[in-house]
Design a protein around this motif. Structure first.
Motif, PDB file in Angstrom:
ATOM      1  N   SER A 153     -21.748  68.830 -27.171  1.00  0.00           N
ATOM      2  CA  SER A 153     -21.075  68.105 -28.231  1.00  0.00           C
ATOM      3  C   SER A 153     -20.107  67.109 -27.607  1.00  0.00           C
ATOM      4  O   SER A 153     -20.410  65.939 -27.524  1.00  0.00           O
ATOM      5  CB  SER A 153     -20.318  69.051 -29.161  1.00  0.00           C
ATOM      6  N   VAL A 154     -18.973  67.586 -27.143  1.00  0.00           N
ATOM      7  CA  VAL A 154     -17.809  66.797 -26.717  1.00  0.00           C
ATOM      8  C   VAL A 154     -17.471  65.728 -27.758  1.00  0.00           C
ATOM      9  O   VAL A 154     -16.746  64.780 -27.457  1.00  0.00           O
ATOM     10  CB  VAL A 154     -17.979  66.165 -25.304  1.00  0.00           C
ATOM     11  N   ASN A 155     -17.989  65.900 -28.963  1.00  0.00           N
ATOM     12  CA  ASN A 155     -17.830  64.898 -30.011  1.00  0.00           C
ATOM     13  C   ASN A 155     -18.099  65.554 -31.367  1.00  0.00           C
ATOM     14  O   ASN A 155     -19.254  65.773 -31.743  1.00  0.00           O
ATOM     15  CB  ASN A 155     -18.812  63.749 -29.780  1.00  0.00           C
ATOM     16  N   LEU A 183     -20.345  60.098 -19.784  1.00  0.00           N
ATOM     17  CA  LEU A 183     -21.027  60.807 -20.867  1.00  0.00           C
ATOM     18  C   LEU A 183     -22.399  61.295 -20.412  1.00  0.00           C
ATOM     19  O   LEU A 183     -22.838  62.394 -20.793  1.00  0.00           O
ATOM     20  CB  LEU A 183     -21.156  59.899 -22.089  1.00  0.00           C
ATOM     21  N   THR A 184     -23.074  60.510 -19.591  1.00  0.00           N
ATOM     22  CA  THR A 184     -24.345  60.965 -19.014  1.00  0.00           C
ATOM     23  C   THR A 184     -24.138  62.216 -18.172  1.00  0.00           C
ATOM     24  O   THR A 184     -24.885  63.204 -18.294  1.00  0.00           O
ATOM     25  CB  THR A 184     -24.966  59.854 -18.143  1.00  0.00           C
ATOM     26  N   LEU A 185     -23.124  62.200 -17.313  1.00  0.00           N
ATOM     27  CA  LEU A 185     -22.833  63.348 -16.462  1.00  0.00           C
ATOM     28  C   LEU A 185     -22.515  64.588 -17.277  1.00  0.00           C
ATOM     29  O   LEU A 185     -23.012  65.691 -16.993  1.00  0.00           O
ATOM     30  CB  LEU A 185     -21.661  63.020 -15.532  1.00  0.00           C
ATOM     31  N   ALA A 193     -16.996  75.477 -21.738  1.00  0.00           N
ATOM     32  CA  ALA A 193     -17.749  74.277 -21.359  1.00  0.00           C
ATOM     33  C   ALA A 193     -17.338  73.077 -22.195  1.00  0.00           C
ATOM     34  O   ALA A 193     -17.107  71.980 -21.663  1.00  0.00           O
ATOM     35  CB  ALA A 193     -19.251  74.534 -21.510  1.00  0.00           C
ATOM     36  N   GLU A 194     -17.225  73.257 -23.498  1.00  0.00           N
ATOM     37  CA  GLU A 194     -16.892  72.133 -24.365  1.00  0.00           C
ATOM     38  C   GLU A 194     -15.467  71.629 -24.135  1.00  0.00           C
ATOM     39  O   GLU A 194     -15.220  70.420 -24.151  1.00  0.00           O
ATOM     40  CB  GLU A 194     -17.089  72.523 -25.832  1.00  0.00           C
ATOM     41  N   ILE A 195     -14.530  72.536 -23.918  1.00  0.00           N
ATOM     42  CA  ILE A 195     -13.155  72.111 -23.646  1.00  0.00           C
ATOM     43  C   ILE A 195     -13.083  71.341 -22.333  1.00  0.00           C
ATOM     44  O   ILE A 195     -12.520  70.244 -22.260  1.00  0.00           O
ATOM     45  CB  ILE A 195     -12.197  73.324 -23.601  1.00  0.00           C
ATOM     46  N   GLY A 241     -24.048  69.973 -19.403  1.00  0.00           N
ATOM     47  CA  GLY A 241     -23.878  70.854 -20.543  1.00  0.00           C
ATOM     48  C   GLY A 241     -25.023  71.022 -21.507  1.00  0.00           C
ATOM     49  O   GLY A 241     -24.951  71.888 -22.393  1.00  0.00           O
ATOM     50  N   ILE A 242     -26.088  70.246 -21.389  1.00  0.00           N
ATOM     51  CA  ILE A 242     -27.191  70.408 -22.344  1.00  0.00           C
ATOM     52  C   ILE A 242     -27.717  71.842 -22.373  1.00  0.00           C
ATOM     53  O   ILE A 242     -27.944  72.396 -23.454  1.00  0.00           O
ATOM     54  CB  ILE A 242     -28.333  69.399 -22.063  1.00  0.00           C
TER      55      ILE A 242
END
Length: 243
Positions: A185-187, A171-173, A138-140, A178-179
């Motif tokens: 994260s993505v960050n 970023l909202t999407l 998911a994060e990748i 993913g929440i």
């Protein structure tokens, strides 16, 4: 624009992103009867990104995220000499923002960081109980998609002036998807700030939230030029002084 001004803008932008996004998660998401929930937190991250990109994007390029910086580096749109200063500024802004959130949240009776403090996690610490592998994928993938939007929205062939809107909505999407998986994260900077206050499990799982976003960002940086061809970019991705 001098490096000191650009890193100060990155510090401020990342501070605002973490304060707005993680602050909404800690202070407002589950507020009795009036909580903003997942949707509100997702919007908070997107709005924080959008507003600060317009505010200081012309100074630093509005990365606010090590994965974006690495993606731009991989795509040949950011100089290697500036990567470390940008990353340090981003992580510093995230830590200070987490400290402000902690200070505010501590003013309420019964507050404890053991509830998560907006930290990212997998397995038992995933909101939906998702496995390490699922969280890694998911994060990748989510970081890849987000950085692809950054690269595309800041391409000279894209409509002028709308890049922060596209990036904020992306970023909202990403958070809407993913929440439940990892808190999103993505960050890596966003992940580091809260993890330092939670300690324990949050720090032991932090490696994934550096590895996966950096991989996703680098992959986007490599593939985007192959998809559309290399072209000059506008200041929202890289300030003109560094192109």
């Amino acid at each position: 624009m001098s490096l000191s001004r650009r890193t100060a803008a990155e510090f401020l932008g990342t501070f605002w992103l973490v304060l707005g996004g993680c602050g909404s998660a800690v202070l407002a998401a589950a507020y009795p009867g009036l909580g903003i929930g997942f949707l509100g937190v997702a919007l908070a991250f997107g709005l924080a990104m959008l507003t600060m990109a317009y505010a200081v994007g012309h100074i630093s390029g509005a990365h606010f995220n090590p994965a974006v910086t690495i993606g731009l580096l991989a795509g040949g749109r950011f100089p290697a000499r500036d990567v470390l200063p940008y990353l340090l500024a981003q992580v510093g802004g995230a830590i200070v923002a987490a400290g402000i959130i902690y200070t505010i949240a501590s003013g309420a009776a019964g507050f404890t960081v053991t509830d998560g403090f907006a930290s990212n996690g997998y397995g038992a610490h995933s909101p939906g109980g998702y496995s390490l592998f699922a969280s890694l994928v998911a994060e990748i993938v989510l970081t890849f998609g987000f950085v692809m939007v950054v690269l595309g929205a800041t391409d000279l062939r894209a409509p002028i002036g709308f890049a922060p809107i596209a990036i904020g909505l992306a970023l909202t999407l990403v958070h809407l998807i993913g929440i439940p998986v990892t808190n999103v994260s993505v960050n890596p900077a966003r992940s580091t700030g809260p993890a330092l206050f939670v300690g324990g499990w949050a720090l032991s799982q932090l490696w994934l939230f550096w590895l996966a976003p950096l991989l996703g960002g680098a992959l986007a940086g490599v593939l985007y030029p192959l998809l559309v061809g290399a072209r000059p970019t506008r200041a929202v991705a890289v300030p003109r002084s560094t192109v």
